[in-house]
Design a protein around this motif. Sequence first.
Motif, PDB file in Angstrom:
ATOM      1  N   SER A 271       0.834  -1.200   0.000  1.00 46.80           N
ATOM      2  CA  SER A 271       0.000   0.000   0.000  1.00 46.80           C
ATOM      3  C   SER A 271       0.872   1.255   0.000  1.00 46.80           C
ATOM      4  N   GLY A 272       2.012   1.199   0.711  1.00 48.90           N
ATOM      5  CA  GLY A 272       2.945   2.330   0.685  1.00 48.90           C
ATOM      6  C   GLY A 272       3.423   2.604  -0.731  1.00 48.90           C
ATOM      7  N   THR A 273       3.774   1.541  -1.443  1.00 46.06           N
ATOM      8  CA  THR A 273       4.243   1.691  -2.820  1.00 46.06           C
ATOM      9  C   THR A 273       3.149   2.296  -3.694  1.00 46.06           C
ATOM     10  N   PHE A 274       1.926   1.760  -3.557  1.00 38.67           N
ATOM     11  CA  PHE A 274       0.808   2.281  -4.337  1.00 38.67           C
ATOM     12  C   PHE A 274       0.603   3.764  -4.048  1.00 38.67           C
TER      13      PHE A 274
ATOM     14  N   VAL B   6      17.272  -4.588   1.602  1.00 34.67           N
ATOM     15  CA  VAL B   6      18.250  -4.291   2.652  1.00 34.67           C
ATOM     16  C   VAL B   6      18.117  -2.838   3.108  1.00 34.67           C
ATOM     17  N   ALA B   7      17.928  -2.657   4.417  1.00 37.67           N
ATOM     18  CA  ALA B   7      17.955  -1.316   5.015  1.00 37.67           C
ATOM     19  C   ALA B   7      16.926  -0.372   4.405  1.00 37.67           C
ATOM     20  N   GLY B   8      15.756  -0.889   4.095  1.00 41.65           N
ATOM     21  CA  GLY B   8      14.609  -0.093   3.687  1.00 41.65           C
ATOM     22  C   GLY B   8      14.914   0.986   2.676  1.00 41.65           C
ATOM     23  N   GLY B   9      14.752   2.238   3.081  1.00 41.94           N
ATOM     24  CA  GLY B   9      14.861   3.354   2.157  1.00 41.94           C
ATOM     25  C   GLY B   9      16.278   3.793   1.837  1.00 41.94           C
TER      26      GLY B   9
ATOM     27  N   ALA C 215       6.283   1.582   5.821  1.00 38.10           N
ATOM     28  CA  ALA C 215       5.580   1.570   4.538  1.00 38.10           C
ATOM     29  C   ALA C 215       6.278   2.452   3.497  1.00 38.10           C
ATOM     30  N   GLU C 216       6.412   3.725   3.785  1.00 39.08           N
ATOM     31  CA  GLU C 216       6.912   4.634   2.747  1.00 39.08           C
ATOM     32  C   GLU C 216       8.416   4.585   2.536  1.00 39.08           C
ATOM     33  N   PRO C 217       9.228   4.433   3.588  1.00 40.83           N
ATOM     34  CA  PRO C 217      10.665   4.269   3.319  1.00 40.83           C
ATOM     35  C   PRO C 217      10.947   3.042   2.436  1.00 40.83           C
TER      36      PRO C 217
ATOM     37  N   VAL D 226      10.821   8.650   2.132  1.00 39.28           N
ATOM     38  CA  VAL D 226      11.887   7.933   2.853  1.00 39.28           C
ATOM     39  C   VAL D 226      12.194   8.564   4.213  1.00 39.28           C
ATOM     40  N   GLY D 227      11.813   9.842   4.407  1.00 39.22           N
ATOM     41  CA  GLY D 227      12.211  10.536   5.628  1.00 39.22           C
ATOM     42  C   GLY D 227      13.642  11.023   5.503  1.00 39.22           C
ATOM     43  N   PRO D 228      14.348  11.225   6.632  1.00 36.27           N
ATOM     44  CA  PRO D 228      15.722  11.706   6.536  1.00 36.27           C
ATOM     45  C   PRO D 228      16.692  10.574   6.222  1.00 36.27           C
TER      46      PRO D 228
END
Lengths: 439, 439
Positions: free
Chosen positions: A16-19, A130-133, A302-304, B290-292
């Motif tokens: 959902s974050g990607t969408f 790996v390591a999200g965002g 979600a968003e990162p 992504v935030g900071p």
Amino acid sequence: MKPVNVGICGLGTVGSGTFNVLTRNNKDINAKAGREIKITHIGARRTREDCDLTGVTVSNDIFAVVNDPNVDILVELIGGTTVAKDLVLQAVRNGKHVVTANKALIAEYGNELFAEAVSNNVTISYEAAVAGGIPIIRSLREGLAANKVEWLAGIINGTGNFILTEMRDKGRQFDDVLKEAQALGYAEADPTFDVEGIDAAHKLVILASIAFGMPLQFDKVFTEGISQIRPEDVAYADELGYRIKHLGITRRLPGKGIELRVHPTMIPQSRLLANVNGVMNAVVVKGDAVGPTLYYGAGAGAEPTASAVISDIVHVSRMVNSSYVSEDATAVPHLGYGEDHLHDYTILPIEEIESAYYLRLSALDQPGVLSRVTQIFSEAGISIEALIQKEPKEGQEHVSVILLTNRTIEKQVNKAIEQIESLSPIQGNVVRIRVESLK
Amino acid sequence: MKPVNVGICGLGTVGSGTFNVLTRNNKDINAKAGREIKITHIGARRTREDCDLTGVTVSNDIFAVVNDPNVDILVELIGGTTVAKDLVLQAVRNGKHVVTANKALIAEYGNELFAEAVSNNVTISYEAAVAGGIPIIRSLREGLAANKVEWLAGIINGTGNFILTEMRDKGRQFDDVLKEAQALGYAEADPTFDVEGIDAAHKLVILASIAFGMPLQFDKVFTEGISQIRPEDVAYADELGYRIKHLGITRRLPGKGIELRVHPTMIPQSRLLANVNGVMNAVVVKGDAVGPTLYYGAGAGAEPTASAVISDIVHVSRMVNSSYVSEDATAVPHLGYGEDHLHDYTILPIEEIESAYYLRLSALDQPGVLSRVTQIFSEAGISIEALIQKEPKEGQEHVSVILLTNRTIEKQVNKAIEQIESLSPIQGNVVRIRVESLK
């Protein structure tokens, strides 16, 4: 130019974050990708109120997305390594590029999946694994391509770092913080994956394979969790000028092989990595030319995570633009090195790694104990950097003795610990935490 | 596959670093690039003892390299904006891809050079132009492509950061540390470029253009150096829980425009950026998804800069492999956004930026002064976050008053400062340092 059609399997947190990020930043993302990126098909058991799916085909059967001839890029966000593996293989065989956030899948089956992708002339992108965002895959694979990586160390599990941060800041017990992390949704009901280092091991294996150019070897990582960390060790670390962090570490010992290990680690508190707190992630990469570099950001959420997933979608879209992918899908090889050029390094067993050590022992407060302990180290050829004997607590016969050793091979320390534990004035087991200067 | 032939113009610090790293890590770099990368031609007035140039053509005339039909990639490392500009234009017109470490050239002439590259179907890569070995261009342009960047702030001049670090750690004066930096080779004989922020402004303009997708506008950056920073302000910053860093900052104020400014900045000492010391660089990017995120590493030096130069050479080589470049040179657009999609944002004059402020004034120690000062702020609609009056030093009639304001528009603060300076009990000028929370 016709749009790039994206199919997403899985509409949970990351889906959902990607969408939502793709929808919200649509105009800018298209301007960067050079064409319209359009989500045309979603495979999910249920829809979500926070996603406006107007105009998007939604299938209960995720394989309907993989077999949709109009889908150019398949985004796998269902997790796990069974159905997800079949899904990715099928997508690749259907000539679709794949973007995935699935660290377990890449760490355990990446070699097979990448080979299949290459032979089908498509790419599997996994920045979000790996390591999200944090764009660490891209940085290692492209930004640091000039370097022989000497070592890499990272805080790559946010849950564990949250727990250790709380333990240090507030002197709390592990179990107590874990319960809070579960209540906050940072930790799963079964926290094993996070706190015992399995999640970090998945990520470390991926980073190590790119850093050194070698096949993925998940079965060879040494893993030790943080559930045994005691507040007193956190406090002693502080007193000695260190912090305890749960690190994934990989290092090349020239002529010997590769260290690949996840465990609590004491690092000097002046290091930036020691000051990465809460659920944040960070990775330090030491290259021979560039020196130490650090990458910091949110490792989950979600968003990162969507940020990383979409960066891969944009990457593939840019490549598709320039008829690049159809010519040679692997211009940027999956592991950075051309598939025929991967190194056949030995992964060292934990007994063969090199580290310094923090040791804490509980000894009867009587003359001669310290000299027997230091003699054991001396005979094992291990130098002692610091030794602190604490006053006995009121009413207690035992005192805590803290030792910091110089760098040595782990099996030497194991031998010394075994001998120390067999001394009669020593109570219980020796607590051992590896120490790294990260210079 | 035939080698990629590289021509290098300029064999100074970065040129020799590039030559030596490419030579030393040749085997691994080729395995990553997918073909042999070969330095075939060097243009330089003199050779160097630390570079073994056997088998390489060396020309005194750098244009001989540009006009060598066997050279695929031209690496421009001569610096400056006159000959270097002609050199890059000629290379592009000759159909060669260009890699450059020249921040001044890109910041001042990038728009023109990129347009020429696009029309000649080649790329100009410039990872080394900003923050040395840190892969920040790549991270912004690719890794964070999903995001609307909200703001970006960086320590992007190592000399300035070295001076401020020494001033804080040892309580030294600016002039004194500058002399040491010159002796150590960190600062030039004419240090203006570094300490007055011009070098940082070049880099900030490049980062801002990628972050927000807009043309390069070097003439619109506000620049203030660190030569006016006094040890007492460094000490007061510490006392208030802040550190003074020389930052390049760019921020989008939706509906208003873009801030683009280089100046000394007080930031909370708990921020990672506040703990980046010595000659090291770091950039924080805040994206909406992504935030900071933070990127840290060496911002200068032979091999760190070479690391970035070579990453661009590898990038172009990988693209050439897949007949990508000949199809569409701009799959990854020079500024991240497709050239036709750049935003026409207003760059805000410094009077229109939003910031909090540290102000220090010297006032006669008499009743009523503080109330007149605070009244001026109140009438200007500026809230005061903290006010500290120091005891007068022995034998002195004046006391230092330190104020921290809330966020406000700079022109409001200017007005207040003007009024305060006109009060008779106020001695000299008000010292002003902008304060950013970087949250």
